[in-house]
Design a protein around this motif. Structure first.
Motif, PDB file in Angstrom:
ATOM      1  N   UNK A   1      -5.356 -25.542  -4.640  1.00  0.00           N
ATOM      2  CA  UNK A   1      -6.672 -25.790  -4.042  1.00  0.00           C
ATOM      3  C   UNK A   1      -6.750 -27.218  -3.506  1.00  0.00           C
ATOM      4  N   UNK A   2      -6.308 -28.186  -4.312  1.00  0.00           N
ATOM      5  CA  UNK A   2      -6.407 -29.579  -3.859  1.00  0.00           C
ATOM      6  C   UNK A   2      -5.392 -29.896  -2.768  1.00  0.00           C
ATOM      7  N   UNK A   3      -4.402 -29.048  -2.574  1.00  0.00           N
ATOM      8  CA  UNK A   3      -3.512 -29.191  -1.412  1.00  0.00           C
ATOM      9  C   UNK A   3      -4.062 -28.494  -0.186  1.00  0.00           C
ATOM     10  N   UNK A   4      -5.136 -27.750  -0.353  1.00  0.00           N
ATOM     11  CA  UNK A   4      -5.718 -27.010   0.767  1.00  0.00           C
ATOM     12  C   UNK A   4      -4.973 -25.745   1.091  1.00  0.00           C
ATOM     13  N   UNK A   5      -4.235 -25.187   0.101  1.00  0.00           N
ATOM     14  CA  UNK A   5      -3.434 -23.989   0.332  1.00  0.00           C
ATOM     15  C   UNK A   5      -3.984 -22.813  -0.460  1.00  0.00           C
TER      16      UNK A   5
ATOM     17  N   UNK B   1      -6.199 -37.219  -0.313  1.00  0.00           N
ATOM     18  CA  UNK B   1      -7.166 -38.167   0.255  1.00  0.00           C
ATOM     19  C   UNK B   1      -8.590 -37.858  -0.173  1.00  0.00           C
ATOM     20  N   UNK B   2      -8.813 -36.714  -0.772  1.00  0.00           N
ATOM     21  CA  UNK B   2     -10.137 -36.358  -1.280  1.00  0.00           C
ATOM     22  C   UNK B   2     -10.634 -37.405  -2.280  1.00  0.00           C
ATOM     23  N   UNK B   3      -9.724 -38.073  -2.975  1.00  0.00           N
ATOM     24  CA  UNK B   3     -10.099 -39.048  -3.996  1.00  0.00           C
ATOM     25  C   UNK B   3     -10.070 -40.478  -3.476  1.00  0.00           C
TER      26      UNK B   3
ATOM     27  N   UNK C   1      -0.762 -32.150 -13.263  1.00  0.00           N
ATOM     28  CA  UNK C   1      -1.690 -31.695 -12.227  1.00  0.00           C
ATOM     29  C   UNK C   1      -2.487 -32.870 -11.672  1.00  0.00           C
ATOM     30  N   UNK C   2      -3.028 -33.713 -12.569  1.00  0.00           N
ATOM     31  CA  UNK C   2      -3.800 -34.872 -12.107  1.00  0.00           C
ATOM     32  C   UNK C   2      -2.937 -35.801 -11.264  1.00  0.00           C
ATOM     33  N   UNK C   3      -1.687 -35.997 -11.675  1.00  0.00           N
ATOM     34  CA  UNK C   3      -0.785 -36.858 -10.907  1.00  0.00           C
ATOM     35  C   UNK C   3      -0.575 -36.332  -9.487  1.00  0.00           C
TER      36      UNK C   3
ATOM     37  N   UNK D   1     -14.849 -27.263  -7.158  1.00  0.00           N
ATOM     38  CA  UNK D   1     -13.915 -27.324  -8.287  1.00  0.00           C
ATOM     39  C   UNK D   1     -14.121 -28.627  -9.060  1.00  0.00           C
ATOM     40  N   UNK D   2     -14.320 -29.743  -8.333  1.00  0.00           N
ATOM     41  CA  UNK D   2     -14.551 -31.024  -8.997  1.00  0.00           C
ATOM     42  C   UNK D   2     -15.836 -30.988  -9.816  1.00  0.00           C
TER      43      UNK D   2
END
Length: 1251
Positions: free
Chosen positions: A618-622, A700-702, A692-694, A643-644
């Motif tokens: 999800x955080x990769x946009x895939x 760039x969302x963060x 996962x956090x790493x 999700x955040x």
């Protein structure tokens, strides 16, 4: 010779300025007849595309005129030229309309011409016809002048209105009307005459003509072919040397010309050639070679060439860039020049029995072929595209019909214009769309009704594939409709037929989906396919459009198979819901199982490890799990915010929305931690969650550093399910967890500390850490126990983490912290700490501390030492400590090879020269000591050391060298040794301890100028040599060494000679049993006495004194008389021979060469002058400014009496003749002179002397 043979002057310059030309040469000969570009040859052959009509009644009339020999087709009628010369005009209903007689109407009594017709041409309005004959005559008819007789319905012959006789006796190449003219003809014949014949009326209104020659050619050239453009204003001409385009009207001008690749030789037989053009494109052939010009009069002309296996007889421009090629074997090939002359169609005309030659009896006009055969007149008409389709349908060959439609809709289908199809692909497919759909449904109905099960699969594969390929924008509805109709029709069949039909149908659908041919199927068929092929479930989910799914059916199937990846994908795609799979997974983690989960169903034994991968996607946009984009950037950002909102929320969220209850992670509300879902995943699998956090923190969302404080906490309104966070926010959560975790979470705290350290260094522009936080991280890592098996693997990670922290922070008490690092054996961070704080003595001590298990993790010792040298101040306390470390560990440095001998020598000199004394340590092997001392005293790079106890070090160096060096190596070392501050007695004592060191001792005594001892060493060597018998050359070399010393002995000179000779004479006596040794001894005696004779020639008593001393020597007195006699005889003969030779030479010089000697002595005093300063051969300098340095080297070596290198001597010799001309000897030898040299300038002065 001019390139074109115009009577008027014209230039190509203006034409070439604006026209760009591009030429492409195709490959070589190919088998054109066998090359068929048709995919479905079995259903699209020539016989199915051409409809032949035979006009057999025409020949019954033409026979009376000798038979046909030429044909000119038009839309409503056609003209046949006959062998006897008449022209017959017929309709296509085979009615004779007119007979044209080759006779001028004004002279009706004239006998008509009887000659074979070769050329037929019609004016643009169709009112006039011209014919060229084999005799060279040309006749012109006005068709409006003839009429059918009304009474008897008979046909009166029509006479010509003009007869051109200028070309009689010549073969014609072309006859053409000029544009807009009924009586203007342009005619070309093989002799090169191109003439414009202009018909006009005289004063009596009689028609006559005038002629104007347009061009002429040289006698050695002929016109092979000529062709007029459709409007008649431009001529294309092909000769045996060039090809050209000529504009005739309104003004004569050359449009294009090009020479042939090779000029053809004109013989009795003219090469077979043909030419054709349509006003824009031109093609011609010579023999088997074809040339095509596309857009020849445009700015971007393309030239294409190729060769055929057969002789080309005719060329015909067809539709849309196609060329018809008629070959000698009666094959008519439709080729596409732009596609490398690919053959689109091959029509065999041999079966029609054409009259020979075929090119004279074949015509192409209006997409039709006109053939004069031996039996009838035939017309071949290309059928419409629908005709072969209908033929196959009528025969029940629906699959073949669909294959034809597929071929018609291909990107490359050159026959499209011939079959009444649109040339543009999209328009052509729209043209075929409705017939395709009707044919598909008709074929399906036919196959099902006739129970042709084996053909249904082929039909489905072909129809659905073509639909998706041709009309992708309409394929979904059409495929749905087609599949629904097919399925319903199958279900209506009887059971015996229905079941095999169903199996074939479902298998076809499954195969098409797996191939990606279709992506839409009705849900009811989807369910049927899955039930039959359950192993294809995952493939159907990820391949088909979600609108084809039966969602309830799919969820049940995937839950039963525990296919969680597919379940998440279905939920995401169907409902665009990415939160529910996450929250249901959190409940699963909390409970340890699922019970009635709307996403996952009931699961007992599995754990949702896939959640971490799901979040990473999800955080990769895939899209999970396909690795394809989820959607637009706005969609991805919205999902990430949702999700955040769950993952980083400080409190529990309301779930399901609207029920008022918050989703808890603990059974008791009081036990609910802050950031509950974050902590739940961290406790579930700490390493996977931190990994996962790493990964997601790289998103760039963060990146947003200016987010408002209220956005970084739990939202006040639960209806807003979005939360923005940054990296600092995540780090603060982890720090909170680190501070609140008890001692029972040791491994968890270690993992978190490593993560915090890594991230702090990785994102310095986004993350800020306080001193207390950094101290906490260091404390956790240093206090951790890594004895457990599961923690041993992360010890290295902990070291790296500590080192990362040290790059941005220095502990308050570095000594205490260093002790902790030593205790944990964290070598790398300890090394960095010492280096950063300038504690270089401790840094060096690490290399020798046995308690540190892995010193290999440290930097190389040499690099560390260079770093210290760069940063340390001389004579500082730290420098003194470093010297002590080096002194105490000096043996270890050499034994462990931390430094090379050269490096440790330089380092010792840099820090403290007194460190050199450490080399005497007994722990260091003698070989290592020798290598060190050699670098200290003998190496050219060694520093000039001032060392305490230098004499003892040198003594040790000499002692070790004499012990470990032998033979030539020892001798060479002694020659280079500086005897300053060296006790030579030590050297002599050391060398005397070992046998075989006579040469080395001799070198030492020579450097001390003690020549008596040199002679004694020589004698010892001689005695030893005769005992061992080595190489005679070695003995001679050593004897020369002793004799040189005897010559230099001064007052002891005679004593040295006596000692040498006595030793040799004694050895002569001792070798009586060994002839080889005795012979060697004789040679040495002879050598010695010759040397005495030469060296003692200036002393009258020199030789006699030496000989007397030898004879008086005690050892010689005791020799046997015979041995002594033999020796004395050798001495006498040798000495007497030398004396006689010397006297003879002296007499020759005195008696025969007085003048030469005088001149020689004079020249030696004067020297011959050199006339010029350059060598007359090579031009290089011989003397003066700019002289090569090699001559200076020769002069200097000569002055020092050194041995000259052979190559240098040869390159540097000069020869000066009496005539004062000078040359390089090498230059004269290069010109062929060898033993006797001649001056190249004077050519008569000879010389054998070089200077």
């Amino acid at each position: 010779m001019k390139l074109l043979w115009l009577d008027c002057e014209c230039s190509m310059a203006s034409f070439l300025q604006w026209r760009s030309f591009e030429e492409h040469e195709s490959g070589g000969d190919r088998d054109r007849v066998a090359d068929v570009a048709v995919r479905a040859e079995r259903v699209l052959g020539p016989e199915s595309l051409v409809n032949w009509v035979s006009l057999s009644h025409v020949y019954s009339l033409v026979g009376a005129y000798g038979g046909p020999c030429a044909v000119l087709p038009a839309r409503s009628y056609f003209v046949l030229g006959t062998v006897k010369g008449q022209l017959l005009i017929f309709t296509y209903q085979e009615f004779l309309q007119s007979v044209l007689v080759p006779r001028v109407a004004a002279d009706h009594a004239e006998t008509p011409l009887r000659s074979k017709v070769t050329h037929l041409v019609m004016s643009q309005d169709g009112t006039h016809i011209a014919a060229g004959y084999e005799s060279g005559d040309i006749f012109l008819w006005n068709l409006n002048a003839g009429a059918r007789t009304a009474v008897q319905n008979t046909i009166d012959p029509l006479d010509a209105i003009l007869h051109v006789t200028d070309h009689v006796g010549r073969s014609l190449c072309m006859v053409s009307f000029l544009e807009g003219r009924h009586t203007g003809l342009v005619v070309a014949d093989v002799l090169g005459n191109v003439v414009f014949h202009n018909g006009h009326r005289t004063g009596l209104w009689n028609l006559t003509y005038s002629s104007k020659r347009l061009m002429h050619i040289p006698p050695d050239e002929v016109i092979l072919s000529a062709e007029a453009s459709p409007d008649g204003n431009t001529l294309a001409l092909l000769s045996n040397s060039k090809f050209a385009l000529l504009q005739v009207a309104p003004k004569l001008k050359v449009l294009y010309e090009e020479p042939l690749q090779s000029k053809l030789t004109v013989t009795a037989s003219v090469p077979q050639s043909c030419l054709n053009w349509d006003g824009f494109n031109v093609t011609y052939s010579i023999g088997k070679r074809i040339v095509v010009y596309l857009n020849i009069l445009g700015r971007n002309t393309t030239k294409l060439t190729s060769s055929f296996d057969e002789l080309i007889l005719g060329l015909y421009w067809m539709a849309s860039g196609l060329v018809g090629v008629l070959t000698v074997s009666h094959q008519f090939l439709v080729v596409c020049p732009a596609e490398d002359f690919k053959i689109a169609l091959n029509i065999d005309l041999l079966v029609h029995d054409l009259i020979v030659p075929p090119n004279k009896h074949f015509q192409w006009y209006d997409n039709k072929m006109y053939l004069l055969t031996n039996y009838c007149f035939k017309v071949g008409n290309f059928v419409s595209w629908s005709t072969p389709i209908l033929r196959n349908v009528q025969r029940g060959q629906y699959i073949d019909a669909l294959e034809l439609l597929d071929q018609f809709a291909q990107q490359y289908f050159p026959l499209a214009p011939l079959l009444s199809l649109e040339e543009d692909l999209s328009q052509r497919r729209r043209q075929l769309r409705e017939p395709f759909q009707n044919l598909t449904f008709a074929a399906l109905k036919f196959l099902l009704n006739n129970n042709k099960v084996e053909s249904v699969e082929d039909l489905l594969n072909l129809a659905l594939t073509l639909q998706a390929k041709w009309f992708p924008e309409e394929s979904r509805e059409t495929i749905f409709q087609f599949l629904d109709l097919t399925w319903e029709t199958i279900l209506q069949q009887e059971k015996a037929t229905r079941e095999p039909m169903q199996a074939v149908f479902l298998k076809s659908v499954q195969s098409l989906v797996s191939q990606g041919a279709i992506s839409y199927i009705p849900p009811n068929i989807f369910q049927a396919v899955i039930n039959r092929f359950p192993d294809s479930l995952e493939m159907f989910i990820f391949t088909l459009d979600h609108r084809s799914w039966d969602h309830d059916f799919l969820v049940r199937k995937c839950q039963a198979r525990e296919d969680f990846d597919s379940l998440i994908y279905i939920w995401n795609v169907s409902f665009h819901d990415y939160l529910t799979p996450l929250l249901e997974g959190l409940v699963w983690i909390r409970e340890g199982r699922t019970r009635g989960s709307i996403v996952y169903g009931d699961v007992k034994n599995e754990q949702p490890m896939f959640l971490f991968k799901y979040l990473a996607f999800i955080y990769r946009g895939e899209q999970f799990p396909l690795e394809k984009p989820i959607g637009s950037a706005a969609d991805v950002k919205s999902i990430e915010l949702q999700i955040s909102y769950v993952l980083f929320n400080g409190v529990g969220i309301e779930w399901p929305p609207g029920n008022g209850d918050r989703l808890k992670t603990r059974k008791m509300s009081d036990d609910e931690p802050p950031f509950p879902y974050f902590n739940l995943l961290l406790d579930f699998d700490c390493t996977k969650f931190l990994a996962l956090l790493n990964e997601i923190m790289e998103n760039s969302f963060f990146d947003d550093e200016e987010q408002e404080e209220q956005n970084l906490a739990a939202p006040e309104n639960d209806s807003v399910h979005e939360l923005r966070v940054n990296r600092q926010y995540i780090m603060d959560i982890l720090l909170d967890v680190l501070k609140t975790s008890g001692d029972g979470h040791g491994s968890k705290k270690i993992y978190i500390s490593i993560f915090l350290s890594h991230s702090t260094v990785k994102y310095p522009q986004y993350i800020r850490m306080g001193k207390r936080d950094l101290e906490l991280i260091l404390s956790v890592l240093c206090d951790a126990q890594f004895n457990a098996v599961d923690l041993e693997s992360i010890k290295l990670d902990a070291e790296i983490a500590i080192e990362n922290i040290l790059t941005i922070y220095n502990p308050q008490d570095t000594d205490v912290f260093a002790l902790k690092l030593r205790e944990k054996k964290f070598n790398k961070p300890l090394f960095y700490l010492y280096s950063k704080n300038g504690k270089y003595a401790e840094l060096l001590s690490m290399y020798f501390d046995e308690s540190l298990a892995d010193t290999g993790a440290l930097k190389p010792f040499s690099e560390t030492l260079k770093l210290i040298q760069k940063n340390i101040l001389p004579h500082s306390p730290e420098a003194l400590m470093i010297i002590e470390v080096l002194k105490s560990n000096f043996p270890n440095i050499l034994l462990h090879k931390l430094l090379t001998p050269k490096e440790i020598v330089l380092a010792s000199q840099e820090f403290d020269p007194n460190l050199h004394g450490c080399i005497t340590n007994s722990k260091i092997p003698d070989e290592v000591k020798l290598a060190y001392l050699h670098e200290l005293y003998a190496s050219t790079d060694a520093p000039s050391a001032t060392v305490a106890n230098e004499l003892s070090l040198k003594k040790l160096y000499i002692d070790l060298s004499c012990r470990f060096k032998t033979g030539p190596a020892l001798t060479e070392w002694l020659k280079t040794l500086n005897f300053k501050n060296v006790d030579t007695n030590d050297i002599v004592e050391a060398l005397s301890k070992s046998k075989g060191n006579e040469e080395a001792l001799a070198v030492v005594f020579e450097k001390l100028h003690d020549y008596v001892e040199v002679v004694n060493c020589t004698n010892n060597y001689i005695k030893g040599w005769f005992k061992g018998y080595e190489s005679v050359d070695l003995l001679a070399r050593f004897l020369d060494f002793g004799m040189d010393s005897a010559v230099l002995a001064g007052a002891e000179r005679s004593h040295c000679w006596v000692a040498l000779l006595t030793c040799l004479i004694k050895q002569f006596e001792l070798t009586d049993a060994d002839p080889a040794k005795r012979d060697a001894c004789k040679k040495m005696l002879r050598r010695a006495f010759l040397r005495i004779a030469v060296s003692e020639s200036d002393s009258e008593k020199g030789f006699s004194d030496v000989l007397a001393g030898v004879l008086e020597h005690q050892e010689v007195i005791l020799m046997k008389a015979n041995d002594l006699k033999e020796v004395l005889l050798e001495v006498y003969v040798t000495y007497h021979l030398e004396e006689e030779v010397s006297n003879l030479f002296l007499k020759i010089v005195e008696e025969s060469s007085v003048d030469i000697v005088e001149e020689y002595e004079k020249k030696l005093c004067q020297g011959w002058s050199i006339h010029s300063d350059e060598c007359d051969v090579c031009g290089k300098k011989l003397w003066g400014v700019g002289l090569d340095k090699v001559y200076f080297q020769l002069w200097a070596a000569s002055r020092r009496k050194e041995t000259l290198p052979e190559g240098l001597l040869v390159d540097g010799r000069l020869l000066v003749f009496k005539c004062n001309h000078a040359f390089h000897v090498k230059c004269l030898k290069n010109l062929g002179q060898k033993d006797t040299f001649v001056c190249l300038t004077c050519n008569n002065i000879r010389s054998n002397d070089t200077i």
